[in-house]
Design a protein around this motif. Structure first.
Motif, PDB file in Angstrom:
ATOM      1  N   LYS A   1       0.770  -1.147  -0.002  1.00 63.67           N
ATOM      2  CA  LYS A   1      -0.131  -0.032   0.046  1.00 63.67           C
ATOM      3  C   LYS A   1       0.944   1.230  -0.102  1.00 63.67           C
ATOM      4  CE  LYS A   1      -4.111  -2.200   2.188  1.00 63.67           C
ATOM      5  NZ  LYS A   1      -4.968  -2.091   3.276  1.00 63.67           N
ATOM      6  N   ALA A   2       2.066   0.972   0.173  1.00 60.16           N
ATOM      7  CA  ALA A   2       3.322   2.259  -0.061  1.00 60.16           C
ATOM      8  C   ALA A   2       3.027   3.308   0.897  1.00 60.16           C
ATOM      9  CB  ALA A   2       2.971   2.799  -1.440  1.00 60.16           C
ATOM     10  N   GLY A   3       2.035   3.180   1.944  1.00 52.57           N
ATOM     11  CA  GLY A   3       1.988   4.303   3.008  1.00 52.57           C
ATOM     12  C   GLY A   3       1.021   5.533   2.451  1.00 52.57           C
ATOM     13  N   ILE A   4       0.372   4.949   1.288  1.00 51.83           N
ATOM     14  CA  ILE A   4      -0.255   6.033   0.462  1.00 51.83           C
ATOM     15  C   ILE A   4      -1.738   5.977   0.592  1.00 51.83           C
ATOM     16  CG2 ILE A   4      -0.449   7.607  -1.428  1.00 51.83           C
ATOM     17  CD1 ILE A   4       2.780   7.180  -1.866  1.00 51.83           C
ATOM     18  N   PHE A   5      -1.932   4.419  -0.052  1.00 54.91           N
ATOM     19  CA  PHE A   5      -3.200   4.087  -0.418  1.00 54.91           C
ATOM     20  C   PHE A   5      -3.828   3.421   0.818  1.00 54.91           C
ATOM     21  CE2 PHE A   5      -0.116   3.494  -4.043  1.00 54.91           C
ATOM     22  CZ  PHE A   5      -0.532   4.783  -4.606  1.00 54.91           C
ATOM     23  N   GLU A   6      -5.204   3.453   0.961  1.00 54.54           N
ATOM     24  CA  GLU A   6      -5.972   3.066   2.196  1.00 54.54           C
ATOM     25  C   GLU A   6      -6.562   1.397   1.948  1.00 54.54           C
ATOM     26  OE1 GLU A   6      -9.138   5.568   3.463  1.00 54.54           O
ATOM     27  OE2 GLU A   6      -7.770   7.446   3.479  1.00 54.54           O
ATOM     28  N   LYS A   7      -6.743   1.358   0.667  1.00 58.47           N
ATOM     29  CA  LYS A   7      -7.269   0.022   0.180  1.00 58.47           C
ATOM     30  C   LYS A   7      -6.664  -0.574  -1.068  1.00 58.47           C
ATOM     31  CE  LYS A   7     -11.933   0.789   2.284  1.00 58.47           C
ATOM     32  NZ  LYS A   7     -13.447   0.961   2.046  1.00 58.47           N
ATOM     33  N   LYS A   8      -6.010   0.372  -1.978  1.00 54.96           N
ATOM     34  CA  LYS A   8      -5.594  -0.188  -3.064  1.00 54.96           C
ATOM     35  C   LYS A   8      -4.008  -0.768  -2.768  1.00 54.96           C
ATOM     36  CE  LYS A   8      -7.708   3.435  -5.529  1.00 54.96           C
ATOM     37  NZ  LYS A   8      -8.691   2.762  -6.429  1.00 54.96           N
ATOM     38  N   LYS A   9      -3.618  -1.381  -3.523  1.00 55.56           N
ATOM     39  CA  LYS A   9      -2.221  -2.010  -3.676  1.00 55.56           C
ATOM     40  C   LYS A   9      -1.591  -2.105  -4.785  1.00 55.56           C
ATOM     41  CE  LYS A   9      -3.008  -5.365   0.087  1.00 55.56           C
ATOM     42  NZ  LYS A   9      -2.893  -6.819   0.597  1.00 55.56           N
ATOM     43  N   VAL A  10      -0.082  -1.861  -4.959  1.00 57.82           N
ATOM     44  CA  VAL A  10       0.607  -1.629  -6.145  1.00 57.82           C
ATOM     45  C   VAL A  10       1.539  -2.897  -6.080  1.00 57.82           C
ATOM     46  CG1 VAL A  10       0.110   0.715  -6.551  1.00 57.82           C
ATOM     47  CG2 VAL A  10       2.009   0.157  -5.084  1.00 57.82           C
ATOM     48  N   LYS A  11       2.103  -3.387  -7.161  1.00 54.82           N
ATOM     49  CA  LYS A  11       3.079  -4.323  -7.207  1.00 54.82           C
ATOM     50  C   LYS A  11       4.364  -3.801  -6.683  1.00 54.82           C
ATOM     51  CE  LYS A  11       1.181  -6.605 -11.203  1.00 54.82           C
ATOM     52  NZ  LYS A  11       1.474  -6.911 -12.757  1.00 54.82           N
TER      53      LYS A  11
ATOM     54  N   LYS B   1       7.443  -4.704  -7.398  1.00 53.44           N
ATOM     55  CA  LYS B   1       8.247  -4.407  -8.606  1.00 53.44           C
ATOM     56  C   LYS B   1       8.473  -3.125  -9.021  1.00 53.44           C
ATOM     57  CE  LYS B   1       8.399  -8.397 -10.612  1.00 53.44           C
ATOM     58  NZ  LYS B   1       8.812  -9.570 -11.567  1.00 53.44           N
ATOM     59  N   ASP B   2       7.063  -2.734  -9.287  1.00 52.59           N
ATOM     60  CA  ASP B   2       6.777  -1.280  -9.907  1.00 52.59           C
ATOM     61  C   ASP B   2       7.140  -0.425  -9.186  1.00 52.59           C
ATOM     62  OD1 ASP B   2       5.708  -2.798 -12.093  1.00 52.59           O
ATOM     63  OD2 ASP B   2       3.570  -2.436 -11.665  1.00 52.59           O
ATOM     64  N   LEU B   3       6.755  -0.405  -7.673  1.00 48.65           N
ATOM     65  CA  LEU B   3       7.162   0.605  -6.779  1.00 48.65           C
ATOM     66  C   LEU B   3       8.713   0.881  -6.605  1.00 48.65           C
ATOM     67  CD1 LEU B   3       6.137   2.553  -4.419  1.00 48.65           C
ATOM     68  CD2 LEU B   3       6.450   0.710  -2.763  1.00 48.65           C
ATOM     69  N   LEU B   4       9.378  -0.280  -6.847  1.00 53.25           N
ATOM     70  CA  LEU B   4      10.912  -0.136  -6.750  1.00 53.25           C
ATOM     71  C   LEU B   4      11.455   0.702  -8.053  1.00 53.25           C
ATOM     72  CD1 LEU B   4      12.005  -3.561  -5.621  1.00 53.25           C
ATOM     73  CD2 LEU B   4      12.302  -1.498  -4.292  1.00 53.25           C
ATOM     74  N   THR B   5      10.666   0.332  -8.920  1.00 55.38           N
ATOM     75  CA  THR B   5      11.254   0.891 -10.188  1.00 55.38           C
ATOM     76  C   THR B   5      10.635   2.612 -10.368  1.00 55.38           C
ATOM     77  OG1 THR B   5      10.822  -1.109 -11.801  1.00 55.38           O
ATOM     78  CG2 THR B   5      10.776   1.150 -12.745  1.00 55.38           C
ATOM     79  N   TYR B   6       9.734   2.871  -9.745  1.00 58.37           N
ATOM     80  CA  TYR B   6       9.448   4.073  -9.597  1.00 58.37           C
ATOM     81  C   TYR B   6      10.405   4.971  -8.944  1.00 58.37           C
ATOM     82  CZ  TYR B   6       6.506   8.238  -9.184  1.00 58.37           C
ATOM     83  OH  TYR B   6       6.053   9.788  -9.078  1.00 58.37           O
ATOM     84  N   ILE B   7      10.507   4.480  -7.507  1.00 58.68           N
ATOM     85  CA  ILE B   7      11.251   5.274  -6.623  1.00 58.68           C
ATOM     86  C   ILE B   7      12.753   5.141  -7.052  1.00 58.68           C
ATOM     87  CG2 ILE B   7       9.621   4.837  -4.658  1.00 58.68           C
ATOM     88  CD1 ILE B   7      11.420   2.969  -3.605  1.00 58.68           C
ATOM     89  N   SER B   8      13.219   4.291  -7.858  1.00 53.72           N
ATOM     90  CA  SER B   8      14.487   4.453  -8.265  1.00 53.72           C
ATOM     91  C   SER B   8      14.772   5.504  -9.379  1.00 53.72           C
ATOM     92  CB  SER B   8      15.154   3.003  -8.976  1.00 53.72           C
ATOM     93  OG  SER B   8      14.298   2.926  -9.942  1.00 53.72           O
ATOM     94  N   LYS B   9      13.725   5.845 -10.068  1.00 50.66           N
ATOM     95  CA  LYS B   9      13.960   6.830 -11.149  1.00 50.66           C
ATOM     96  C   LYS B   9      13.527   8.302 -10.691  1.00 50.66           C
ATOM     97  CE  LYS B   9      12.733   3.875 -14.927  1.00 50.66           C
ATOM     98  NZ  LYS B   9      11.667   3.559 -16.159  1.00 50.66           N
ATOM     99  N   ASN B  10      12.863   8.194  -9.582  1.00 48.80           N
ATOM    100  CA  ASN B  10      12.223   9.599  -8.965  1.00 48.80           C
ATOM    101  C   ASN B  10      12.856  10.168  -7.703  1.00 48.80           C
ATOM    102  OD1 ASN B  10       9.821  10.533 -10.864  1.00 48.80           O
ATOM    103  ND2 ASN B  10       9.712   8.100 -10.698  1.00 48.80           N
ATOM    104  N   PHE B  11      13.297   9.204  -6.992  1.00 51.55           N
ATOM    105  CA  PHE B  11      14.127   9.619  -5.661  1.00 51.55           C
ATOM    106  C   PHE B  11      15.407   8.792  -5.465  1.00 51.55           C
ATOM    107  CE2 PHE B  11       9.240   9.391  -5.265  1.00 51.55           C
ATOM    108  CZ  PHE B  11       9.244  10.724  -4.802  1.00 51.55           C
ATOM    109  N   THR B  12      16.197   9.010  -6.530  1.00 55.90           N
ATOM    110  CA  THR B  12      17.310   8.480  -6.786  1.00 55.90           C
ATOM    111  C   THR B  12      18.453   8.405  -5.660  1.00 55.90           C
ATOM    112  OG1 THR B  12      17.387   9.209  -9.121  1.00 55.90           O
ATOM    113  CG2 THR B  12      19.291   8.190  -8.242  1.00 55.90           C
ATOM    114  N   ASP B  13      18.782   9.385  -4.999  1.00 55.59           N
ATOM    115  CA  ASP B  13      19.586   9.463  -3.612  1.00 55.59           C
ATOM    116  C   ASP B  13      19.018   8.609  -2.695  1.00 55.59           C
ATOM    117  OD1 ASP B  13      21.159  11.038  -5.423  1.00 55.59           O
ATOM    118  OD2 ASP B  13      20.596  13.099  -4.463  1.00 55.59           O
ATOM    119  N   GLU B  14      17.606   8.832  -2.412  1.00 57.39           N
ATOM    120  CA  GLU B  14      17.119   8.004  -1.202  1.00 57.39           C
ATOM    121  C   GLU B  14      17.139   6.626  -1.445  1.00 57.39           C
ATOM    122  OE1 GLU B  14      16.025  12.402  -1.182  1.00 57.39           O
ATOM    123  OE2 GLU B  14      15.747  10.904  -2.622  1.00 57.39           O
ATOM    124  N   PHE B  15      16.794   6.087  -2.659  1.00 59.69           N
ATOM    125  CA  PHE B  15      16.612   5.019  -3.096  1.00 59.69           C
ATOM    126  C   PHE B  15      17.980   4.223  -2.924  1.00 59.69           C
ATOM    127  CE2 PHE B  15      17.050   1.626  -6.586  1.00 59.69           C
ATOM    128  CZ  PHE B  15      15.996   0.679  -6.060  1.00 59.69           C
TER     129      PHE B  15
END
Length: 290
Positions: free
Chosen positions: A211-221, A223-237
């Protein structure tokens, strides 16, 4: 032998939750919460123990975790959680979902949207970028994503993290509510079946959703979440991945072996699944040699 806290004073019943809770105060006047594992009509739940184990995994990972201990109270086993709000002497503590819904215009719209996959992840993090405290918590928030994927946490909704408001400003709270993870519903027969079948272990890990700390009932894959944060939050990732690379598997193994409360099947499972998931995460991001 588990500590018995039957004689501790009950001062409340905790907030509304899927788990039965009691607010307690120790003889030393320290505030705690005790949570009891859910009772299901079918199957098992050892989420009080997975709460304890997740707290140790988080500590090894380098995160600030809520203190957890397995105890008994009036003949029932539960996990005892030290009240970190009192510990920090915070002026106020508020759940992420409460803050987001109050401070971000599109929060409710996001929860009701029909978006899926990467589009949903992107919309969720656009909400986070609008959050007044995002810069203050970004590093810890990204760490939490890696941690939740490592333990397979199924329930990190936005009401399962907090901000503490101190004299010095806002601070991300210690991480708590991690029990819906690590195969907490699997009985010994299922655990033995999983450990003896690498294909089942791989399938279980590959289909991880969060749920990524964002979604109340939805879930995301995951692997997709890792891909997203690796591209958008590079230093933190990269900082989070380095923590995963340095994860002390020997310390983890010693901890699991020390827990007499676990069955042999549970120990075998836990000694297998965490190294397996760590390896898979590193493979997913092209660091499989570490």
């Amino acid at each position: 032998m588990l500590r018995d806290v039957s004689d501790w004073e009950r001062i409340g019943y905790g907030r509304k939750s899927t788990l039965e809770k009691e607010e307690l105060i120790s003889p030393e006047k320290i505030h705690y919460l005790i949570k009891y594992p859910r009772q299901f009509k079918e199957g098992v739940s050892w989420e009080d123990i997975t709460e304890l184990i997740a707290a140790e995994i988080g500590a090894i990972f380098g995160l600030e975790m809520m203190d957890v201990e397995i105890v008994t109270r009036n003949g029932r086993r539960g996990c005892l959680l030290r009240n970190f709000v009192k510990e920090y002497d915070a002026k106020m503590a508020e759940e992420g979902g409460v803050l987001l819904s109050a401070l971000v215009d599109d929060y409710t719209k996001l929860q009701e949207s029909s978006l899926k996959g990467m589009e949903l992840i992107d919309a969720g993090f656009k909400i986070m970028r609008e959050f007044a405290y995002w810069k203050a918590i970004k590093s810890e928030f990204i760490d939490m994503q890696l941690f939740d994927i490592l333990i397979g946490n199924q329930d990190r909704h936005p009401f399962n993290w907090k901000l503490l408001f101190l004299e010095t400003g806002a601070k991300f709270s210690p991480i708590y509510d991690n029990g819906v993870s690590l195969g907490f519903r699997f009985d010994d027969e299922k655990l033995m079946q999983m450990v003896s079948n690498p294909q089942e272990m791989n399938k279980y890990t590959e289909k991880t959703k969060v749920k990524a700390g964002i979604f109340e009932k939805k879930k995301v894959k995951a692997k997709d979440l890792l891909t997203y944060i690796s591209k958008n939050f590079t230093d933190e990732f990269h900082q989070s991945i380095q923590k995963l690379v340095e994860f002390d598997l020997i310390r983890y193994s010693d901890f699991i072996q020390s827990l007499d409360i676990l069955s042999e099947a549970q120990k075998d499972w836990l000694l297998s699944i965490v190294p397996f998931r760590r390896k898979k995460i590193l493979e997913w991001i092209g660091r499989g040699d570490q």
